[in-house]
Design a protein around this motif. Structure first.
Motif, PDB file in Angstrom:
ATOM      1  N   VAL A 150       0.844  -1.191   0.000  1.00 62.52           N
ATOM      2  CA  VAL A 150       0.000   0.000   0.000  1.00 62.52           C
ATOM      3  C   VAL A 150       0.881   1.243   0.000  1.00 62.52           C
ATOM      4  O   VAL A 150       0.690   2.170  -0.791  1.00 62.52           O
ATOM      5  N   ALA A 151       1.870   1.222   0.887  1.00 60.57           N
ATOM      6  CA  ALA A 151       2.776   2.361   0.990  1.00 60.57           C
ATOM      7  C   ALA A 151       3.495   2.589  -0.332  1.00 60.57           C
ATOM      8  O   ALA A 151       3.636   3.719  -0.799  1.00 60.57           O
ATOM      9  N   ASP A 152       3.897   1.489  -0.944  1.00 61.96           N
ATOM     10  CA  ASP A 152       4.628   1.562  -2.197  1.00 61.96           C
ATOM     11  C   ASP A 152       3.777   2.208  -3.291  1.00 61.96           C
ATOM     12  O   ASP A 152       4.235   3.087  -4.010  1.00 61.96           O
ATOM     13  N   ALA A 153       2.517   1.767  -3.373  1.00 52.93           N
ATOM     14  CA  ALA A 153       1.622   2.327  -4.386  1.00 52.93           C
ATOM     15  C   ALA A 153       1.473   3.832  -4.169  1.00 52.93           C
ATOM     16  O   ALA A 153       1.438   4.611  -5.123  1.00 52.93           O
ATOM     17  N   GLN A 154       1.415   4.244  -2.893  1.00 51.17           N
ATOM     18  CA  GLN A 154       1.245   5.669  -2.612  1.00 51.17           C
ATOM     19  C   GLN A 154       2.502   6.457  -2.970  1.00 51.17           C
ATOM     20  O   GLN A 154       2.428   7.541  -3.531  1.00 51.17           O
ATOM     21  N   VAL A 155       3.653   5.881  -2.624  1.00 48.80           N
ATOM     22  CA  VAL A 155       4.904   6.567  -2.939  1.00 48.80           C
ATOM     23  C   VAL A 155       5.049   6.703  -4.456  1.00 48.80           C
ATOM     24  O   VAL A 155       5.380   7.761  -4.975  1.00 48.80           O
ATOM     25  N   LYS A 156       4.753   5.611  -5.170  1.00 52.95           N
ATOM     26  CA  LYS A 156       4.849   5.656  -6.632  1.00 52.95           C
ATOM     27  C   LYS A 156       3.871   6.693  -7.182  1.00 52.95           C
ATOM     28  O   LYS A 156       4.180   7.374  -8.155  1.00 52.95           O
ATOM     29  N   GLY A 157       2.705   6.807  -6.546  1.00 52.22           N
ATOM     30  CA  GLY A 157       1.732   7.809  -6.962  1.00 52.22           C
ATOM     31  C   GLY A 157       2.320   9.204  -6.851  1.00 52.22           C
ATOM     32  O   GLY A 157       2.203  10.017  -7.758  1.00 52.22           O
ATOM     33  N   VAL A 158       3.004   9.463  -5.742  1.00 44.99           N
ATOM     34  CA  VAL A 158       3.588  10.778  -5.504  1.00 44.99           C
ATOM     35  C   VAL A 158       4.662  11.095  -6.544  1.00 44.99           C
ATOM     36  O   VAL A 158       4.803  12.211  -7.000  1.00 44.99           O
ATOM     37  N   PHE A 159       5.434  10.069  -6.903  1.00 48.10           N
ATOM     38  CA  PHE A 159       6.516  10.308  -7.859  1.00 48.10           C
ATOM     39  C   PHE A 159       6.122   9.930  -9.277  1.00 48.10           C
ATOM     40  O   PHE A 159       6.966   9.643 -10.105  1.00 48.10           O
ATOM     41  N   ASP A 160       4.803   9.888  -9.524  1.00 48.21           N
ATOM     42  CA  ASP A 160       4.326   9.538 -10.854  1.00 48.21           C
ATOM     43  C   ASP A 160       4.881   8.208 -11.313  1.00 48.21           C
ATOM     44  O   ASP A 160       5.079   7.987 -12.510  1.00 48.21           O
ATOM     45  N   GLY A 161       5.206   7.355 -10.362  1.00 49.44           N
ATOM     46  CA  GLY A 161       5.756   6.058 -10.737  1.00 49.44           C
ATOM     47  C   GLY A 161       7.091   6.156 -11.443  1.00 49.44           C
ATOM     48  O   GLY A 161       7.494   5.257 -12.159  1.00 49.44           O
ATOM     49  N   LYS A 162       7.759   7.303 -11.270  1.00 45.19           N
ATOM     50  CA  LYS A 162       9.012   7.470 -12.011  1.00 45.19           C
ATOM     51  C   LYS A 162      10.174   6.754 -11.340  1.00 45.19           C
ATOM     52  O   LYS A 162      10.877   7.292 -10.494  1.00 45.19           O
ATOM     53  N   VAL A 163      10.312   5.511 -11.711  1.00 44.96           N
ATOM     54  CA  VAL A 163      11.437   4.718 -11.218  1.00 44.96           C
ATOM     55  C   VAL A 163      12.512   4.782 -12.301  1.00 44.96           C
ATOM     56  O   VAL A 163      12.230   4.609 -13.465  1.00 44.96           O
ATOM     57  N   CYS A 164      13.742   5.090 -11.888  1.00 43.50           N
ATOM     58  CA  CYS A 164      14.838   5.162 -12.865  1.00 43.50           C
ATOM     59  C   CYS A 164      15.435   3.771 -13.003  1.00 43.50           C
ATOM     60  O   CYS A 164      15.846   3.177 -12.010  1.00 43.50           O
ATOM     61  N   ASP A 165      15.482   3.276 -14.233  1.00 48.01           N
ATOM     62  CA  ASP A 165      16.034   1.931 -14.374  1.00 48.01           C
ATOM     63  C   ASP A 165      16.586   1.672 -15.770  1.00 48.01           C
ATOM     64  O   ASP A 165      16.342   0.626 -16.354  1.00 48.01           O
ATOM     65  N   ASN A 166      17.322   2.630 -16.318  1.00 47.36           N
ATOM     66  CA  ASN A 166      17.905   2.301 -17.627  1.00 47.36           C
ATOM     67  C   ASN A 166      18.858   1.118 -17.456  1.00 47.36           C
ATOM     68  O   ASN A 166      19.382   0.863 -16.371  1.00 47.36           O
ATOM     69  N   ALA A 167      19.056   0.361 -18.519  1.00 42.71           N
ATOM     70  CA  ALA A 167      19.659  -0.975 -18.405  1.00 42.71           C
ATOM     71  C   ALA A 167      20.999  -0.985 -17.680  1.00 42.71           C
ATOM     72  O   ALA A 167      21.186  -1.739 -16.719  1.00 42.71           O
ATOM     73  N   ALA A 168      21.924  -0.134 -18.100  1.00 39.87           N
ATOM     74  CA  ALA A 168      23.272  -0.170 -17.510  1.00 39.87           C
ATOM     75  C   ALA A 168      23.231   0.266 -16.049  1.00 39.87           C
ATOM     76  O   ALA A 168      23.869  -0.332 -15.179  1.00 39.87           O
ATOM     77  N   GLY A 169      22.442   1.309 -15.773  1.00 42.98           N
ATOM     78  CA  GLY A 169      22.348   1.819 -14.403  1.00 42.98           C
ATOM     79  C   GLY A 169      21.717   0.797 -13.479  1.00 42.98           C
ATOM     80  O   GLY A 169      22.171   0.569 -12.356  1.00 42.98           O
ATOM     81  N   GLN A 170      20.659   0.164 -13.962  1.00 43.92           N
ATOM     82  CA  GLN A 170      19.950  -0.808 -13.141  1.00 43.92           C
ATOM     83  C   GLN A 170      20.852  -2.008 -12.845  1.00 43.92           C
ATOM     84  O   GLN A 170      20.847  -2.535 -11.736  1.00 43.92           O
ATOM     85  N   LYS A 171      21.657  -2.393 -13.824  1.00 44.22           N
ATOM     86  CA  LYS A 171      22.560  -3.530 -13.640  1.00 44.22           C
ATOM     87  C   LYS A 171      23.560  -3.216 -12.512  1.00 44.22           C
ATOM     88  O   LYS A 171      23.810  -4.041 -11.623  1.00 44.22           O
ATOM     89  N   ALA A 172      24.077  -2.013 -12.544  1.00 46.77           N
ATOM     90  CA  ALA A 172      25.039  -1.600 -11.513  1.00 46.77           C
ATOM     91  C   ALA A 172      24.346  -1.506 -10.150  1.00 46.77           C
ATOM     92  O   ALA A 172      24.886  -1.941  -9.126  1.00 46.77           O
TER      93      ALA A 172
END
Ligand SMILES: [Zn+2]
Length: 368
Positions: A150-172
């Motif tokens: 629940v908390a996660d859904a709310q946090v994602k709501g606040v940040f427009d679900g903007k999770v940064c995860d481009n391939a190279a960055g996410q791998k690191a």
């Protein structure tokens, strides 16, 4: 599609009802179509199709049939008030009561309700902070995870679900996080991610989620600085500080929500998203999380001091504002301690120079 006169080739049964997608609090008026799956559509578009065998009954007031689906987001719900439609749906859901509480489940719920009732009494007698301390160890892990969702859904709501995860960055990031998590002795169910925000911060949510803001990455000069921060947040998770903080900050409505077993309904509104991100821990909890971080860095064969340097760089000498900093030891004191207890590096860096660069630019859009 709509053929009112199609008496001959009868279309699959269906009807109007209410749907929550599990990602937002929005109540949606949807149409159900009972074909080989339960199709949920709004206007002309299908929002979801649930396999009948995956559909389970959820707690609901009398007169309403509330359903969830194993394959859907944990908080997605259908609410059917039309008895005839409810019957049609139920007739197709052979396993709707499969996870209904067995004997053990009932015992857990009863025990848990008693604990919640007892803790309301504790709140009245001792006040909230102490009650939160007493209640936290009693909260079942499964409930904590649901709360975290629940908390996660709310946090994602606040940040427009903007999770940064481009391939190279996410791998690191995954490489760094995995090394820290393993050294911290936490299991792989811990989830983590980088959120796009210029605020230099990091925080953890109940149930095992750690988020790092891009703004903190931007201020960091090497992987050790960030590793110590992540280890500090894992320390809070391990000690369940985030759950304790949430109970304390959300007050009695949390407990009342617990008693009625429904954190997806009205009681969910108690978690202001601000509370989630800025929830501050006691000084003692902060010191324990720092000890934990220092320990993890030692085990990784990496120095703890850089994290202290990062914190001081972010806050200046006053140390104000951020959840990793607020209400705690001043950054200067923390740096002093991390320097005092520091050990020289005995193992290679956690990330190569190239991986560190990739992590720093994890929020850059890979498509550009
Ligand atoms: Zn902290």
């Amino acid at each position: 599609m709509d053929s009112g006169a199609a008496e001959v080739a009868k279309p699959p049964p269906g009807g109007q009802t209410t749907y929550f997608d599990g990602a937002s609090n929005r109540r949606r008026a949807v149409t159900l179509r009972l074909s080989d799956r339960l199709e949920i559509s709004e206007d002309a578009s299908t929002l979801a199709a649930w396999a009948y065998d995956d559909i389970r009954r959820a707690d609901s007031p009398t007169g309403t049939l509330r359903l969830s689906c194993l394959a859907a987001p944990a908080l997605a719900r259908l609410e059917i008030r039309d008895a005839a439609l409810a019957e049609e749906v139920l007739a197709r859901c052979a396993k709707v009561d499969d996870n209904a509480r067995g004997r053990r489940g009932v015992a857990v719920i009863v025990g848990w309700s008693l604990a919640a009732a007892a803790s309301i009494v504790a709140v009245v007698l001792f006040g909230l902070p102490l009650a939160a301390d007493r209640l936290t160890p009693l909260v079942p892990a499964a409930f904590e995870r649901r709360l975290g969702d629940v908390a996660d859904a709310q946090v994602k709501g606040v940040f427009d679900g903007k999770v940064c995860d481009n391939a190279a960055g996410q791998k690191a990031f995954v490489k760094l996080m995995t090394a820290i998590r393993e050294s911290a002795g936490l299991d792989p169910s811990v989830q983590s991610g980088v959120l796009s925000s210029s605020v230099p911060n990091a925080f953890a949510l109940p149930g095992g989620k750690v988020y790092l803001f891009n703004g903190l990455l931007a201020k960091a000069e090497n992987a050790d600085e960030i590793a110590g921060v992540l280890a500090h947040e894992l320390g809070h998770l391990k000690h369940r500080d985030n759950l304790r903080g949430l109970i304390r900050d959300s007050g009695t409505s949390f407990l009342i929500g617990l008693l009625f077993g429904d954190i997806t309904g009205s009681s969910v509104l108690i978690f202001g998203s601000r509370t989630l991100v800025t929830s501050s821990h006691s000084r003692e909890a902060e010191q324990n999380a720092d000890s934990f971080a220092i320990d993890v860095m030692h085990r990784l064969g990496r120095p703890a001091k850089p994290t202290g340097e990062l914190l001081l760089r972010v806050t200046g000498k006053e140390g104000k504002g951020l959840s990793i900093i607020s209400s705690h030891p001043l950054s200067e004191d923390r740096l002093a301690r991390m320097s005092r207890e520091d050990l020289p590096a005995s193992r290679p860096p956690l990330l190569t120079a190239e991986e560190w660069r990739s992590l720093k630019s994890i929020c850059d859009d890979a498509r550009i």
